[in-house]
Design a protein around this motif. Structure first.
Motif, PDB file in Angstrom:
ATOM      1  N   ASP A  15      65.447-102.762  65.175  1.00  0.00           N
ATOM      2  CA  ASP A  15      65.672-104.201  65.070  1.00  0.00           C
ATOM      3  C   ASP A  15      66.693-104.483  63.958  1.00  0.00           C
ATOM      4  OD1 ASP A  15      65.361-106.946  64.097  1.00  0.00           O
ATOM      5  OD2 ASP A  15      63.583-107.047  65.370  1.00  0.00           O
ATOM      6  N   ARG A  16      67.804-105.072  64.339  1.00  0.00           N
ATOM      7  CA  ARG A  16      68.890-105.350  63.392  1.00  0.00           C
ATOM      8  C   ARG A  16      68.453-106.299  62.278  1.00  0.00           C
ATOM      9  NH1 ARG A  16      73.493-108.563  62.571  1.00  0.00           N
ATOM     10  NH2 ARG A  16      75.324-107.300  62.078  1.00  0.00           N
ATOM     11  N   ASP A  17      67.669-107.322  62.605  1.00  0.00           N
ATOM     12  CA  ASP A  17      67.203-108.258  61.577  1.00  0.00           C
ATOM     13  C   ASP A  17      66.313-107.568  60.558  1.00  0.00           C
ATOM     14  OD1 ASP A  17      68.597-110.470  62.434  1.00  0.00           O
ATOM     15  OD2 ASP A  17      66.911-111.356  63.517  1.00  0.00           O
ATOM     16  N   VAL A  18      65.469-106.659  61.008  1.00  0.00           N
ATOM     17  CA  VAL A  18      64.627-105.902  60.077  1.00  0.00           C
ATOM     18  C   VAL A  18      65.516-105.107  59.120  1.00  0.00           C
ATOM     19  CG1 VAL A  18      62.968-103.998  59.886  1.00  0.00           C
ATOM     20  CG2 VAL A  18      62.610-105.799  61.583  1.00  0.00           C
ATOM     21  N   ALA A  19      66.572-104.516  59.659  1.00  0.00           N
ATOM     22  CA  ALA A  19      67.478-103.731  58.819  1.00  0.00           C
ATOM     23  C   ALA A  19      68.152-104.598  57.767  1.00  0.00           C
ATOM     24  CB  ALA A  19      68.522-103.035  59.695  1.00  0.00           C
ATOM     25  N   LEU A  20      68.811-105.667  58.198  1.00  0.00           N
ATOM     26  CA  LEU A  20      69.603-106.492  57.287  1.00  0.00           C
ATOM     27  C   LEU A  20      68.770-107.362  56.355  1.00  0.00           C
ATOM     28  CD1 LEU A  20      72.550-107.697  59.530  1.00  0.00           C
ATOM     29  CD2 LEU A  20      72.696-106.203  57.529  1.00  0.00           C
ATOM     30  N   CYS A  23      64.816-104.291  55.185  1.00  0.00           N
ATOM     31  CA  CYS A  23      64.963-102.901  54.759  1.00  0.00           C
ATOM     32  C   CYS A  23      66.144-102.685  53.814  1.00  0.00           C
ATOM     33  CB  CYS A  23      65.090-101.994  55.989  1.00  0.00           C
ATOM     34  SG  CYS A  23      65.247-100.248  55.589  1.00  0.00           S
ATOM     35  N   PHE A  24      67.336-103.053  54.234  1.00  0.00           N
ATOM     36  CA  PHE A  24      68.517-102.800  53.413  1.00  0.00           C
ATOM     37  C   PHE A  24      68.491-103.631  52.137  1.00  0.00           C
ATOM     38  CE2 PHE A  24      71.929-100.804  56.329  1.00  0.00           C
ATOM     39  CZ  PHE A  24      71.004 -99.940  56.871  1.00  0.00           C
ATOM     40  N   MET A  25      68.026-104.856  52.244  1.00  0.00           N
ATOM     41  CA  MET A  25      67.988-105.735  51.078  1.00  0.00           C
ATOM     42  C   MET A  25      67.086-105.134  49.991  1.00  0.00           C
ATOM     43  SD  MET A  25      67.121-109.809  50.902  1.00  0.00           S
ATOM     44  CE  MET A  25      65.522-109.613  51.658  1.00  0.00           C
ATOM     45  N   TYR A  26      65.874-104.712  50.370  1.00  0.00           N
ATOM     46  CA  TYR A  26      64.966-104.156  49.375  1.00  0.00           C
ATOM     47  C   TYR A  26      65.439-102.793  48.880  1.00  0.00           C
ATOM     48  CZ  TYR A  26      61.091-102.511  46.717  1.00  0.00           C
ATOM     49  OH  TYR A  26      60.353-102.017  45.692  1.00  0.00           O
ATOM     50  N   THR A  27      65.903-101.949  49.793  1.00  0.00           N
ATOM     51  CA  THR A  27      66.345-100.613  49.402  1.00  0.00           C
ATOM     52  C   THR A  27      67.437-100.688  48.354  1.00  0.00           C
ATOM     53  OG1 THR A  27      65.776 -99.748  51.597  1.00  0.00           O
ATOM     54  CG2 THR A  27      67.277 -98.424  50.261  1.00  0.00           C
ATOM     55  N   ASN A  28      68.432-101.515  48.594  1.00  0.00           N
ATOM     56  CA  ASN A  28      69.526-101.649  47.650  1.00  0.00           C
ATOM     57  C   ASN A  28      69.037-102.214  46.316  1.00  0.00           C
ATOM     58  OD1 ASN A  28      72.355-101.413  47.000  1.00  0.00           O
ATOM     59  ND2 ASN A  28      72.422-103.642  47.063  1.00  0.00           N
ATOM     60  N   ALA A  29      68.216-103.231  46.360  1.00  0.00           N
ATOM     61  CA  ALA A  29      67.713-103.840  45.127  1.00  0.00           C
ATOM     62  C   ALA A  29      66.863-102.853  44.323  1.00  0.00           C
ATOM     63  CB  ALA A  29      66.904-105.092  45.448  1.00  0.00           C
ATOM     64  N   ALA A  30      66.062-102.048  45.013  1.00  0.00           N
ATOM     65  CA  ALA A  30      65.185-101.099  44.319  1.00  0.00           C
ATOM     66  C   ALA A  30      65.985-100.138  43.452  1.00  0.00           C
ATOM     67  CB  ALA A  30      64.335-100.333  45.326  1.00  0.00           C
ATOM     68  N   LYS A  31      67.157 -99.752  43.919  1.00  0.00           N
ATOM     69  CA  LYS A  31      67.999 -98.845  43.136  1.00  0.00           C
ATOM     70  C   LYS A  31      68.867 -99.616  42.141  1.00  0.00           C
ATOM     71  CE  LYS A  31      69.760 -94.986  41.849  1.00  0.00           C
ATOM     72  NZ  LYS A  31      68.993 -94.137  40.960  1.00  0.00           N
ATOM     73  N   LYS A  32      69.529-100.651  42.628  1.00  0.00           N
ATOM     74  CA  LYS A  32      70.456-101.413  41.784  1.00  0.00           C
ATOM     75  C   LYS A  32      69.747-102.043  40.584  1.00  0.00           C
ATOM     76  CE  LYS A  32      73.950-105.018  42.119  1.00  0.00           C
ATOM     77  NZ  LYS A  32      74.591-105.993  42.998  1.00  0.00           N
ATOM     78  N   GLY A  45      64.548 -92.113  64.053  1.00  0.00           N
ATOM     79  CA  GLY A  45      64.326 -92.716  65.371  1.00  0.00           C
ATOM     80  C   GLY A  45      65.393 -93.727  65.748  1.00  0.00           C
ATOM     81  N   PRO A  46      64.985 -94.870  66.332  1.00  0.00           N
ATOM     82  CA  PRO A  46      65.929 -95.853  66.848  1.00  0.00           C
ATOM     83  C   PRO A  46      66.916 -96.387  65.816  1.00  0.00           C
ATOM     84  CG  PRO A  46      63.727 -96.332  67.659  1.00  0.00           C
ATOM     85  CD  PRO A  46      63.589 -95.234  66.643  1.00  0.00           C
ATOM     86  N   SER A  47      66.563 -96.347  64.546  1.00  0.00           N
ATOM     87  CA  SER A  47      67.485 -96.825  63.516  1.00  0.00           C
ATOM     88  C   SER A  47      68.768 -95.993  63.483  1.00  0.00           C
ATOM     89  CB  SER A  47      66.821 -96.821  62.145  1.00  0.00           C
ATOM     90  OG  SER A  47      66.443 -95.502  61.774  1.00  0.00           O
ATOM     91  N   ALA A  48      68.690 -94.729  63.872  1.00  0.00           N
ATOM     92  CA  ALA A  48      69.879 -93.867  63.890  1.00  0.00           C
ATOM     93  C   ALA A  48      70.917 -94.408  64.863  1.00  0.00           C
ATOM     94  CB  ALA A  48      69.486 -92.438  64.262  1.00  0.00           C
ATOM     95  N   GLU A  56      78.513-103.829  60.476  1.00  0.00           N
ATOM     96  CA  GLU A  56      77.970-104.530  59.312  1.00  0.00           C
ATOM     97  C   GLU A  56      76.920-103.683  58.600  1.00  0.00           C
ATOM     98  OE1 GLU A  56      76.031-108.791  57.903  1.00  0.00           O
ATOM     99  OE2 GLU A  56      76.275-108.415  60.050  1.00  0.00           O
ATOM    100  N   LEU A  57      76.064-103.043  59.361  1.00  0.00           N
ATOM    101  CA  LEU A  57      75.071-102.147  58.760  1.00  0.00           C
ATOM    102  C   LEU A  57      75.762-100.993  58.041  1.00  0.00           C
ATOM    103  CD1 LEU A  57      72.288-101.943  61.490  1.00  0.00           C
ATOM    104  CD2 LEU A  57      72.214-103.190  59.324  1.00  0.00           C
TER     105      LEU A  57
END
Length: 114
Positions: A15-20, A23-32, A45-48, A56-57
């Motif tokens: 699911d693209r909305d889940v990614a953007l 998932c991506f929002m938290y992942t980036n913030a967790a490191k940054k 799986g399907p995310s690949a 955009e992803l």
């Protein structure tokens, strides 16, 4: 480094909305924001397939990598979708993930799934 400072995020949703928007929002913030010393994003799986086809992803992925997020992908999943080469070209470490995932689970890494 304490294991509590290590986070792995398993991204399996196609699911693209889940990614953007999650998932991506938290992942980036967790490191940054240095909420965790080490942050790994595991493409599974399907995310690949989604990642290999979505510009955009891919741009968001580059930002995360620049901020220090380590990105890995399950080679079996990527091969099933025929996208291993595309993921490698994005700087994703495409490899067998069963053992690394198991080792991290046994070492009590923090884990999120999307």
């Amino acid at each position: 480094m304490r294991e509590a400072d290590k986070l792995m995020i398993i991204w399996s949703s196609g699911d693209r909305d889940v990614a953007l928007k999650v998932c991506f929002m938290y992942t980036n913030a967790a490191k940054k924001m240095q909420w965790f010393e080490e942050v790994y994003l595991i493409v599974w799986g399907p995310s690949a397939q989604l990642l290999s086809n979505d510009k955009e992803l891919q741009e968001q992925l580059k930002i995360m990598q620049k901020n220090g997020v380590v990105v890995e992908a399950c080679v079996n999943c990527a091969d099933m979708y025929g996208v291993s080469d595309e993921l490698k070209a994005l700087g994703v470490d495409v490899k067998g993930m069963g053992k690394p995932l198991t080792d991290r689970l046994k070492a009590n890494w923090k884990q999120l799934n999307f």
